[in-house]
Structures are given as C-alpha cells and as structure tokens.
Design a protein around this motif. Structure first.
Motif, PDB file in Angstrom:
ATOM      1  N   GLU A   1      34.752 -11.852  99.723  1.00 12.68           N
ATOM      2  CA  GLU A   1      35.829 -11.631  98.752  1.00 12.68           C
ATOM      3  C   GLU A   1      36.525 -12.939  98.408  1.00 12.68           C
ATOM      4  OE1 GLU A   1      38.771  -7.976  98.581  1.00 12.68           O
ATOM      5  OE2 GLU A   1      38.044  -8.277 100.623  1.00 12.68           O
ATOM      6  N   SER A   2      36.877 -13.697  99.440  1.00  9.28           N
ATOM      7  CA  SER A   2      37.576 -14.966  99.234  1.00  9.28           C
ATOM      8  C   SER A   2      36.710 -15.960  98.462  1.00  9.28           C
ATOM      9  CB  SER A   2      37.972 -15.576 100.576  1.00  9.28           C
ATOM     10  OG  SER A   2      38.898 -14.757 101.227  1.00  9.28           O
ATOM     11  N   LEU A   3      35.448 -16.042  98.841  1.00  9.87           N
ATOM     12  CA  LEU A   3      34.532 -16.947  98.156  1.00  9.87           C
ATOM     13  C   LEU A   3      34.370 -16.545  96.696  1.00  9.87           C
ATOM     14  CD1 LEU A   3      32.728 -19.398  98.547  1.00  9.87           C
ATOM     15  CD2 LEU A   3      30.888 -17.862  99.219  1.00  9.87           C
ATOM     16  N   GLY A   4      34.245 -15.248  96.458  1.00 12.39           N
ATOM     17  CA  GLY A   4      34.137 -14.752  95.086  1.00 12.39           C
ATOM     18  C   GLY A   4      35.370 -15.071  94.270  1.00 12.39           C
ATOM     19  N   SER A   5      36.520 -14.972  94.906  1.00 15.30           N
ATOM     20  CA  SER A   5      37.774 -15.286  94.222  1.00 15.30           C
ATOM     21  C   SER A   5      37.836 -16.776  93.876  1.00 15.30           C
ATOM     22  CB  SER A   5      38.949 -14.899  95.113  1.00 15.30           C
ATOM     23  OG  SER A   5      40.162 -15.202  94.492  1.00 15.30           O
ATOM     24  N   THR A   6      37.447 -17.602  94.838  1.00 15.79           N
ATOM     25  CA  THR A   6      37.463 -19.049  94.635  1.00 15.79           C
ATOM     26  C   THR A   6      36.508 -19.460  93.513  1.00 15.79           C
ATOM     27  OG1 THR A   6      38.006 -19.416  96.953  1.00 15.79           O
ATOM     28  CG2 THR A   6      37.077 -21.276  95.767  1.00 15.79           C
ATOM     29  N   MET A   7      35.349 -18.813  93.490  1.00 18.37           N
ATOM     30  CA  MET A   7      34.324 -19.150  92.496  1.00 18.37           C
ATOM     31  C   MET A   7      34.495 -18.355  91.198  1.00 18.37           C
ATOM     32  SD  MET A   7      31.073 -19.379  95.118  1.00 18.37           S
ATOM     33  CE  MET A   7      29.904 -19.182  93.806  1.00 18.37           C
ATOM     34  N   ASP A   8      35.510 -17.504  91.141  1.00 15.27           N
ATOM     35  CA  ASP A   8      35.766 -16.619  90.005  1.00 15.27           C
ATOM     36  C   ASP A   8      34.538 -15.756  89.699  1.00 15.27           C
ATOM     37  OD1 ASP A   8      37.524 -15.541  88.104  1.00 15.27           O
ATOM     38  OD2 ASP A   8      36.709 -16.825  86.522  1.00 15.27           O
ATOM     39  N   ASP A   9      33.952 -15.219  90.785  1.00 17.44           N
ATOM     40  CA  ASP A   9      32.768 -14.359  90.688  1.00 17.44           C
ATOM     41  C   ASP A   9      33.201 -12.936  91.037  1.00 17.44           C
ATOM     42  OD1 ASP A   9      30.382 -12.959  91.083  1.00 17.44           O
ATOM     43  OD2 ASP A   9      29.362 -14.682  91.995  1.00 17.44           O
ATOM     44  N   LYS A  10      33.436 -12.145  90.004  1.00 13.85           N
ATOM     45  CA  LYS A  10      33.944 -10.776  90.191  1.00 13.85           C
ATOM     46  C   LYS A  10      32.967  -9.902  90.967  1.00 13.85           C
ATOM     47  CE  LYS A  10      37.653 -11.555  87.808  1.00 13.85           C
ATOM     48  NZ  LYS A  10      38.878 -11.847  88.505  1.00 13.85           N
ATOM     49  N   ARG A  11      31.679 -10.111  90.751  1.00 11.91           N
ATOM     50  CA  ARG A  11      30.677  -9.302  91.446  1.00 11.91           C
ATOM     51  C   ARG A  11      30.715  -9.572  92.950  1.00 11.91           C
ATOM     52  NH1 ARG A  11      24.163  -9.025  90.362  1.00 11.91           N
ATOM     53  NH2 ARG A  11      23.767  -7.468  91.953  1.00 11.91           N
ATOM     54  N   MET A  12      30.805 -10.847  93.315  1.00 15.71           N
ATOM     55  CA  MET A  12      30.875 -11.191  94.734  1.00 15.71           C
ATOM     56  C   MET A  12      32.148 -10.641  95.365  1.00 15.71           C
ATOM     57  SD  MET A  12      30.658 -14.884  96.676  1.00 15.71           S
ATOM     58  CE  MET A  12      28.988 -15.219  96.185  1.00 15.71           C
ATOM     59  N   GLN A  13      33.252 -10.697  94.618  1.00 11.96           N
ATOM     60  CA  GLN A  13      34.506 -10.133  95.103  1.00 11.96           C
ATOM     61  C   GLN A  13      34.351  -8.642  95.370  1.00 11.96           C
ATOM     62  OE1 GLN A  13      37.070 -11.768  91.837  1.00 11.96           O
ATOM     63  NE2 GLN A  13      38.567 -11.869  93.495  1.00 11.96           N
ATOM     64  N   ALA A  14      33.738  -7.938  94.440  1.00  6.73           N
ATOM     65  CA  ALA A  14      33.557  -6.495  94.582  1.00  6.73           C
ATOM     66  C   ALA A  14      32.636  -6.172  95.757  1.00  6.73           C
ATOM     67  CB  ALA A  14      32.990  -5.911  93.291  1.00  6.73           C
ATOM     68  N   GLU A  15      31.558  -6.939  95.907  1.00  2.00           N
ATOM     69  CA  GLU A  15      30.649  -6.730  97.036  1.00  2.00           C
ATOM     70  C   GLU A  15      31.384  -6.952  98.363  1.00  2.00           C
ATOM     71  OE1 GLU A  15      27.333  -9.350  96.489  1.00  2.00           O
ATOM     72  OE2 GLU A  15      26.507  -8.173  94.849  1.00  2.00           O
TER      73      GLU A  15
END
Length: 59
Positions: A17-31
């Motif tokens: 979630e944190s990595l997705g947020s940092t990278m602005d990757d909504k899919r990774m955040q959701a996963e």
C-alpha cells in the motif's frame, strides 16, 4: 493459517500500500489494502479458533 503468517501478510500488504502510494500506483495500493485486510481476517479467524479450543478445554 497461523497468527504469525497472518501478521506477515498484513505487513506485506501495508508495505505494498505504502509503495503504491509513493509511486502513485492505484492498483498496487488496492492490492496492498486487500492483502492487508485478508491478513487481518485470517488473524481474527485464528484468534476465534484459539478461543474455541480454549473453551472446549475448560469443560
């Protein structure tokens, strides 16, 4: 699944979630969120099973 594995799953999900947020990757955040919540549900199920087993042993 054991409590330790459930905690590890939660940590992995939180990291995703944190990595997705940092990278602005909504899919990774959701996963990551899904994985974290699944880990929490598994932990709760493990706790409930432990309580049931403890209650059975007290009879």
């Amino acid at each position: 699944m054991g409590k330790a594995k459930a905690k590890a799953k939660q940590a992995k999900g939180k990291l995703k979630e944190s990595l997705g947020s940092t990278m602005d990757d909504k899919r990774m955040q959701a996963e990551g969120s899904t994985e974290r919540m699944a880990g929490k549900a598994e932990e709760m199920a493990s706790d409930a099973a432990d309580k049931m087993n403890k209650a059975k042993g007290q009879r």
